[in-house]
Every structure is written in structure tokens, then in C-alpha cells.
Scaffold this active site. Structure first.
Site, PDB file in Angstrom:
ATOM      1  N   ASP A  11       0.854  -1.177   0.000  1.00 25.39           N
ATOM      2  CA  ASP A  11       0.000   0.000   0.000  1.00 25.39           C
ATOM      3  C   ASP A  11       0.901   1.241   0.000  1.00 25.39           C
ATOM      4  OD1 ASP A  11      -2.423   1.461   0.190  1.00 25.39           O
ATOM      5  OD2 ASP A  11      -2.150   1.646   2.349  1.00 25.39           O
ATOM      6  N   ASP A  13      -0.291   5.026   1.007  1.00 22.27           N
ATOM      7  CA  ASP A  13      -0.569   5.925   2.131  1.00 22.27           C
ATOM      8  C   ASP A  13      -0.559   5.156   3.445  1.00 22.27           C
ATOM      9  OD1 ASP A  13      -1.087   8.377   0.618  1.00 22.27           O
ATOM     10  OD2 ASP A  13      -2.830   7.320  -0.152  1.00 22.27           O
TER      11      ASP A  13
END
Length: 264
Positions: A11, A13
């Protein structure tokens, strides 16, 4: 026996950056993957930006990720729609990341009897556009949304995200959307296919139990949870599923890249 890690999904963020500020260890992690010749993808449910935009944003934060190594919910959504109904039509609520992805697969944007209403992320949700989406769905358009995230971060606090606006549309129409992004395993499988990876030798790194870890788990991947983003240490045990391992941040995972490469 657990197979060695050959490919990595992560991922963005909360793992690599937070509010566009680099998380310590992120540049070293990406650099180590590239030095070791590891295939990897940076995944994000954010559909606002194109991979080129995100590449520039990461570079500005000091993280060198190739444009080709970024996979967004907008790209996954466009790929899904192209497979379902090639060269179709869509009414889109979203920004460049979504519209560009759909244009690239040959879709036509229209508000006149579209095949789909596609709801993506935007910072300027228009009441007029939402009203039109509701009317089109009532008239028979199929309802697609890029991701179910209810909120997104901002310096001032939470912002309403795709999931919240989708709930508004559903309340008005009685029609549930099909969410393509995490935690839908479809997002993971499309990412694995993009880099020709196998689930048994791939790890998903994320900061959210309800999207990153869940989608990785349901796709047969090992999952590494980092506590540098949304999930707090005390909340992990509240879920009925667990990540494979929990780390404080991406910095703690950097040595594993070297270890896996050395073990071969």
C-alpha cells in the site's frame, strides 16, 4: 514449508508516505527491492491521480518508484469494465486518474444512457453530478465504485471518500455498487497478474486491517501489517483475522528483502 518471498505488493498511504511526507525506511525499502531485482507494485485505493502523477508525488518525497510499478483502484476498475463490457460507456464522478484509465481502455464518457455510473474519488463532489448519477442508475445504469473507503485523510481531519458518497447514492436508489478496489480480492489478483506473480510467493504490506490485510488474506498472500498508518496496536486483536506479521513501520521490513535475496 513456507516458500521464499519473490514478489512484493505494498500500500502507499500509511506505509510509504503519510500526508505526502515520507515514512522513514520507505526510500530504502523501494531501493532494496530494485537492487535485488524483485518485482513489486505499489497499490492504492486512491483513484484521483494517474500513475504518472503518483510517481511524481513519490519522487518529490524521495521515493523512486517507476510509473509502471503503480497500480490504482482506477486502473483496476477500468480493466474490470473493459473485461466485462469492452468499449462501453460510462458516466464518471471522479478526476483524472479515473477518466484517463477509462479513456485508455477505449471507454466513452457520457451522461446519455451510459452502461455504467462509475464513482471514484474526488475532492469536489458536486451535488448536481451526484443527482445525475442517481437518475441514471434509476434509469438502468449499472453502479460501480472504485473503493469502499468511507473517509480519507487530510491535514484538517477526515474527508468523505468514495464509500460515503456511494452510501448516499445507494440510499437514494436502493442499488448497491460493485466495489473493485481493496478489500475486493479482484484488486489483488489483477495486481498479481500485472507482474506475473504467484500468491504463494507474494507478500502484501499495508496499514489497514479492513482493506490491505483482508484483501491479501482472501487472495492467499502473506500479509505484513505496519503500524505507521490507520491501524493502532490495540485494535489488531479485535478483528477475526490476523496478519502474518506485524511491524512498527516499513523500516523494519527492509532487512527481510536482503535476507530473502541472500537465501536464494
Amino acid at each position: 514449508m513456507t516458500k521464499p518471498i519473490e514478489t512484493w505488493l505494498t500500500d502507499m498511504d500509511g506505509v510509504l508516505v503519510h500526508e505526502e511526507k515520507v515514512i522513514p525506511g520507505a526510500p530504502e525499502f523501494i531501493a532494496r527491492l530494485r537492487e535485488a531485482g524483485r518485482k513489486f507494485l505499489v497499490l492504492t485505493n486512491n483513484s484521483i491521480f494517474t500513475p504518472r502523477d503518483l510517481c511524481a508525488r513519490l519522487r518529490a518525497a524521495g521515493i523512486d518508484v517507476p510509473e509502471s510499478a503503480i497500480w490504482t483502484s482506477a486502473l483496476a476498475t477500468a480493466q474490470f469494465l473493459n473485461e466485462q463490457r469492452p468499449e462501453g460507456t460510462a458516466y464518471v464522478i471522479g478526476e483524472a486518474g479515473m477518466t484517463t484509465a477509462l479513456h485508455d481502455v477505449g471507454y466513452i464518457m457520457t451522461s446519455n444512457a451510459p452502461d455504467y455510473v462509475v464513482l471514484g474519488e474526488t475532492r469536489t463532489y458536486s451535488f448536481e453530478a451526484i443527482t445525475r448519477a442517481i437518475q441514471l442508475i434509476e434509469a438502468g445504469a449499472r453502479f460501480i465504485a472504485t473503493n469502499p473507503d468511507a473517509t480519507g485523510p487530510s491535514p484538517a481531519g477526515s474527508l468523505p471518500a468514495t464509500g460515503s458518497v456511494a452510501a448516499l447514492v445507494t440510499k437514494a436508489t436502493g442499488v448497491e455498487p460493485y466495489f473493485v478496489g481493496k478489500p475486493n480480492p479482484l484488486m489483488m489478483r489483477s495486481a498479481l497478474n500485472k507482474i506475473e506473480a504467484h500468491s504463494e510467493t507474494t507478500v502484501m504490506i499495508g496499514d489497514r486491517m479492513d482493506t490491505d490485510v483482508l484483501s491479501g488474506l482472501e487472495s492467499g498472500l502473506r500479509t505484513f501489517l505496519v503500524l505507521s498508518g490507520s491501524t493502532r496496536p490495540g485494535t489488531v486483536d479485535r478483528y477475526p483475522f490476523r496478519p502474518t506479521q506485524v511491524f512498527s513501520s516499513i523500516a523494519d521490513i527492509v532487512p527481510l528483502v536482503t535476507q530473502e535475496a541472500t537465501d536464494e
